[in-house]
Design a protein around this motif. Structure first.
Motif, PDB file in Angstrom:
ATOM      1  N   PRO A  25       0.797  -0.891   0.042  1.00 25.55           N
ATOM      2  CA  PRO A  25      -0.012  -0.039  -0.112  1.00 25.55           C
ATOM      3  C   PRO A  25       0.853   1.348   0.114  1.00 25.55           C
ATOM      4  O   PRO A  25       1.844   1.203   0.849  1.00 25.55           O
ATOM      5  N   ARG A  26       0.539   2.229  -0.826  1.00 27.76           N
ATOM      6  CA  ARG A  26       1.190   3.502  -0.768  1.00 27.76           C
ATOM      7  C   ARG A  26       0.970   4.276   0.436  1.00 27.76           C
ATOM      8  O   ARG A  26       0.017   4.286   0.958  1.00 27.76           O
ATOM      9  N   SER A  27       2.123   5.060   0.671  1.00 32.62           N
ATOM     10  CA  SER A  27       2.001   5.907   1.993  1.00 32.62           C
ATOM     11  C   SER A  27       1.083   7.324   1.542  1.00 32.62           C
ATOM     12  O   SER A  27       1.312   7.657   0.405  1.00 32.62           O
ATOM     13  N   PRO A  28       0.435   7.863   2.387  1.00 32.57           N
ATOM     14  CA  PRO A  28      -0.218   9.069   1.897  1.00 32.57           C
ATOM     15  C   PRO A  28       0.914  10.165   1.710  1.00 32.57           C
ATOM     16  O   PRO A  28       2.159  10.324   1.925  1.00 32.57           O
ATOM     17  N   GLU A  29       0.237  10.834   0.682  1.00 30.08           N
ATOM     18  CA  GLU A  29       1.141  12.231  -0.047  1.00 30.08           C
ATOM     19  C   GLU A  29       1.118  13.357   1.013  1.00 30.08           C
ATOM     20  O   GLU A  29       0.180  13.669   1.605  1.00 30.08           O
ATOM     21  N   GLY A  30       2.169  13.782   1.227  1.00 32.69           N
ATOM     22  CA  GLY A  30       2.357  15.305   1.895  1.00 32.69           C
ATOM     23  C   GLY A  30       2.668  14.811   3.554  1.00 32.69           C
ATOM     24  O   GLY A  30       3.413  14.197   3.775  1.00 32.69           O
ATOM     25  N   ALA A 291       6.177  13.905   3.161  1.00 30.89           N
ATOM     26  CA  ALA A 291       6.804  12.861   2.425  1.00 30.89           C
ATOM     27  C   ALA A 291       5.817  12.262   1.520  1.00 30.89           C
ATOM     28  O   ALA A 291       4.708  12.396   1.488  1.00 30.89           O
ATOM     29  N   ALA A 292       6.623  11.607   0.418  1.00 27.49           N
ATOM     30  CA  ALA A 292       5.561  10.873  -0.585  1.00 27.49           C
ATOM     31  C   ALA A 292       6.212   9.409  -1.127  1.00 27.49           C
ATOM     32  O   ALA A 292       7.585   9.753  -1.287  1.00 27.49           O
TER      33      ALA A 292
END
Length: 387
Positions: A25-30, A291-292
């Motif tokens: 799963p991708r981490s949240p942007e920002g 972070a993204a």
């Protein structure tokens, strides 16, 4: 950069895997943050459709950003009842209560043209015809205007100056576009064949510079994050293009790259928690950690083997051009006879054109065998008669 140390250590990075499978799963942007609570506020009255009347606080919240930084926010929904110490992550409008809301752009206009973006309360009061405004009444009036646009509710500020400010903001609000993420990667997922460069992935940020960090498992496999010229990247700026360089022979798998930096979160960005109704919208930001992460997936190219066999049969070599290979393949195809309709039918039924011949030979062999037996039995009898 010292302010970011904790965020950089805690930021979720994607992993690389030697075997193929679904991407992590991708981490949240920002940015990610914790809600401190309601800090600057007044009161408002909410009238429900059933005739009930409720007095509620209305004003400005503060949030602590993971890794450093502070945010000032307003509640998006009037029924949010945001809880202090709740965790939030930066989000686009489409993944928040503002999804599909035609007034979302007008809410951003309110944020850009009111407190705390406009700190001169005398000028703000003059524009709104509100007499005198305090920080508390300005925050209350702004929150009331946001609630009206976001929820369409019947809510009024109890302070007359705050109520006039709310009316003014609601009337004057124009449409503004959705702000970009404080730090994002576009697209967040790329794919391609092993032995190639996968990408590009473009950095989108207001930060002066961001760190580029490939995950450790990808580095161990020899995967590199490079620019368009193939040079390794350790830092990037807004608009930089990143590529995953996957060496030939690398097993099917995935890799990730995380970019980290410090920037102000744009006014109008939404922060969502576990309960969507508690969403917050940014009204002001200090320099904050963000972070993204982007993912790459690569499969091995399919092994056909057809080109090699045909090339050898036609006398092609590794140095032969594409035209020679195509010509050889065409020659081979022409040399193969086209089956007749009868042959095709026999092949479909499990027989062939040779079946009648084989049957005739079998009958002949049986007859011949019978004649041989008769001759052998007759010979001893003839010999006895001669004796």
């Amino acid at each position: 950069m010292a302010l970011l140390a904790a965020a950089l250590a805690a930021a979720p990075g994607a992993r690389a895997a030697a075997d193929s499978g679904p991407a992590a799963p991708r981490s949240p942007e920002g940015a990610s943050a914790v809600l401190d609570g309601l800090k600057t506020y007044g009161q408002a009255v909410l009238r429900s459709g059933d005739g009930s009347v409720r007095q509620i606080p209305a004003g400005l919240y503060e949030m602590r950003v993971d890794g450093g930084g502070m945010l000032q926010t307003y509640g998006v929904g009037v029924t949010g009842n945001a809880q202090p110490q709740a965790r939030y992550t930066e989000s686009g409008w489409s993944r928040s209560p503002l999804a599909g809301n035609r007034e979302a752009g007008r809410i951003r206009w309110v944020l850009e043209h009111s407190y705390p973006q406009l700190n001169d309360l005398a000028d703000l009061a003059k524009a709104a015809g509100a007499g005198a405004l305090t920080a508390e009444s300005a925050a209350a009036g702004t929150q009331v205007a946001i609630w009206r646009l976001a929820d369409g509710v019947n809510v009024e500020a109890t302070d007359p100056a705050a109520e006039k400010l709310a009316d003014y903001l609601q009337r004057a609000a124009g449409q503004l576009p959705e702000p970009s993420a404080s730090l994002g990667l576009d697209p967040g997922d790329v794919s391609g064949a092993v032995g190639t460069r996968l990408g590009p992935v473009t950095v989108r940020t207001g930060a002066r510079s961001v760190s580029v960090i490939p995950d450790a498992a990808a580095v161990a496999m020899g995967v590199r994050v490079v620019d368009a010229e193939g040079q390794p990247l350790t830092t990037a700026v807004n608009g930089s293009r990143l590529y995953f360089e996957v060496p030939a022979g690398t097993p099917d798998g995935t890799a990730s790259v995380t970019v980290q930096g410090a920037t102000k979160v744009p006014v109008g960005r939404v922060f969502t928690g576990e309960l969507p109704m508690q969403a917050q919208i940014v009204a002001g930001s200090s320099e904050s950690a963000a972070a993204a992460t982007a993912m790459a997936v690569w499969p091995q190219p399919p092994a056909t083997g057809v080109g090699t066999t045909e090339g050898a049969a036609s006398g092609t070599t590794e140095d032969a051009g594409a035209g020679s290979t195509v010509e050889a393949m065409g020659t081979q195809s022409a040399a193969v006879p086209t089956p007749s309709p009868d042959e095709e039918r026999l092949a479909t039924s499990g027989s062939s054109a040779a079946t009648p011949v084989i049957a005739s030979l079998a009958v002949g062999l049986v007859v011949l065998g019978g004649l041989v037996v008769l001759l052998l039995r007759k010979r001893p009898q003839d010999e006895e008669d001669e004796a």
